[in-house]
Design a protein around this motif. Structure first.
Motif, short mmCIF file in Angstrom:
data_model
loop_
_atom_site.label_atom_id
_atom_site.label_comp_id
_atom_site.label_asym_id
_atom_site.label_seq_id
_atom_site.Cartn_x
_atom_site.Cartn_y
_atom_site.Cartn_z
N SER A 205 0.84 -1.20 0.00
CA SER A 205 0.00 0.00 0.00
C SER A 205 0.88 1.25 0.00
CB SER A 205 -0.91 0.01 1.22
OG SER A 205 -0.15 0.02 2.42
N ARG B 57 -5.58 -0.75 5.46
CA ARG B 57 -4.74 -1.04 4.29
C ARG B 57 -4.99 -2.48 3.81
NH1 ARG B 57 0.26 -3.32 6.48
NH2 ARG B 57 0.29 -3.15 8.75
N GLU C 68 -5.28 -3.75 1.00
CA GLU C 68 -4.51 -4.23 -0.16
C GLU C 68 -3.22 -4.94 0.25
OE1 GLU C 68 -3.83 0.35 -0.14
OE2 GLU C 68 -5.10 -1.12 0.87
#
Length: 441
Positions: free
Chosen positions: A131, A301, A303
């Protein structure tokens, strides 16, 4: 002086410039990229002087907060003078001229805003993340690590503050020396001073021999003071003295010993808020937060979660001596959408348990137990009381999540506190402390 909660878009580092104005070393200049500078005859001083009126370790200048600096005389024979008056400790400003013995020296700190680009890789030391917020954090850590700046790490439990502290140490010039950890939440109150600063033989009942504290043990290296927010208020001035004067006085000692170390501190608590509550010293907060780095919670976050899952699966499978099991798309989506109140630590423990179970069922898919089944539609968002301040809302939200995590942790281990603490990689006494704080039986 800046407010304790002030934020900067870019971190600030300092370059200190000392120029000798008189004596045999006139014209000599010392430039250091950190917030502490030493002057004396000793070869390891930042500014080495040869004048006979200068002591071996004559003085030290350290940054306190913002652009405020403090000068300390280190017990010199011929004294340190500002504006003609002898001082043992005094505030010094940019452009000032002071005197060490007979030698006049000018002081000129240079303030630099540091631009931090995204880190090009998906890891920094043992930390992993793709991220933008994590790659920017990695870039800042890479930039700060070679300096001597004191670093304050903030973030929820389980986000990886200890790993980031290790990564900063390993990327610094102190990497060959010790990395010493002090967990303020795990140290008994009556032993905390000895743990940090050491003690002399006979200093108290049971002190049968001299013992080095964390700061002496880390001489030449780095001290990581974890859960700093748990440090008792009466010990905070002593920590401040170590940071300012770079010397430590063990319990029962009559004099202090110089130490050469770097301090990285961490807290899951909002120390600015602790300052406002009167349970944390403002001057210590400023002294520690030369560079502040905040690790975001895992839920902010998502991702990063697939990358972390892949890493933890491979790591756990390697330790079990098996091929890494597969995680189907639906299970991965459940993992990504889960809140993970225990953050990366909870995710790792969950994956470790799943891989261990898959080892007794060869060829089975990786089963992630204990997560809610996904339902169609967007996730339900919590409601907030907008009549509260942001700080109050954040504190309540973190407390609620902490309570939920502890209850879930204990439930998974049938109320066995020791097993729960081992699973969460936390000290059993600290878990008991959290249970008492939140009235969890």
């Amino acid at each position: 002086m800046p407010r304790a909660g002030s934020q900067h878009s870019q971190p600030t580092l300092y370059r200190l410039v000392l120029t000798v104005q008189s004596g045999p070393d006139k014209g000599k200049t010392c430039v250091v990229d950190r917030d502490v500078v030493t002057v004396g005859k000793l070869a390891d001083s930042d500014l080495v002087l040869t004048d006979p009126t200068v002591s071996r370790s004559h003085l030290r200048i350290a940054r306190m907060a913002g652009d405020e600096w403090r000068l300390y005389d280190l017990g010199s024979t011929n004294g340190t003078y500002i504006s003609g008056g002898r001082v043992t400790e005094a505030t010094i400003s940019s452009g000032a001229v002071f005197r060490a013995g007979r030698v006049e020296i000018s002081f000129a700190p240079e303030r630099r805003e540091v631009d931090i680009p995204l880190w090009p890789e998906e890891h920094f030391g043992p930390l992993i993340g793709r991220s933008e917020v994590m790659r920017r954090l990695f870039g800042l850590a890479h930039r700060v690590a070679p300096t001597e700046a004191t670093v304050l790490l903030q973030g929820e439990t389980g986000t990886g503050k200890g790993l980031l502290a290790q990564a900063i140490h390993r990327a610094s010039s102190r990497a060959r020396n010790d990395f010493v950890v002090v967990d303020c939440s795990a140290v008994q109150r009556q032993l905390a001073e000895s743990e940090l600063f050491g003690h002399e033989k006979g200093a108290f009942s049971g002190a049968y021999a001299r013992r080095e504290g964390a700061f002496e043990s880390a001489n030449g290296g780095t001290v990581f003071v974890d859960e700093l927010g748990e440090l008792e208020l009466d010990l905070q001035p002593k920590l401040l003295r170590v940071l300012d004067a770079r010397e430590v006085r063990p319990v029962g000692a009559t004099k202090a010993h110089p130490v050469d170390l770097r301090v990285v501190a961490a807290s899951r608590r909002d120390l600015h808020r602790e300052v406002e509550r009167g349970v944390f010293r403002e001057d210590l907060y400023f002294r520690l937060s030369v560079v502040t780095m905040t690790i975001p919670p895992l839920r902010d976050r998502p991702e990063d979660i697939p990358l972390l899952v892949e890493h933890f699966v491979e790591e756990a499978a390697r330790s079990q001596g098996i091929r890494p099991p597969r995680l189907d798309d639906e299970s991965m989506e459940r993992v990504v959408r889960h809140d993970w109140p225990g953050n990366v630590r909870e995710l790792k423990n969950t994956i470790d348990r799943a891989v261990l179970l898959s080892a007794v069922r060869p060829g089975a898919r990786l089963a992630i137990d204990g997560l809610p089944v996904l339902t169609p539609g967007p996730p339900r968002l919590p409601t907030f009381n907008t009549g509260l301040t942001f700080g109050e809302t954040k504190e309540r939200w973190m407390t609620e999540r902490e309570v939920a995590y502890i209850k879930e942790l204990l439930q998974r281990h049938d109320g066995n506190v020791s097993a729960a603490a081992r699973s969460a990689r936390m000290d059993r006494k600290y878990l008991h402390k959290l249970m008492r704080r939140h009235s969890i039986s």
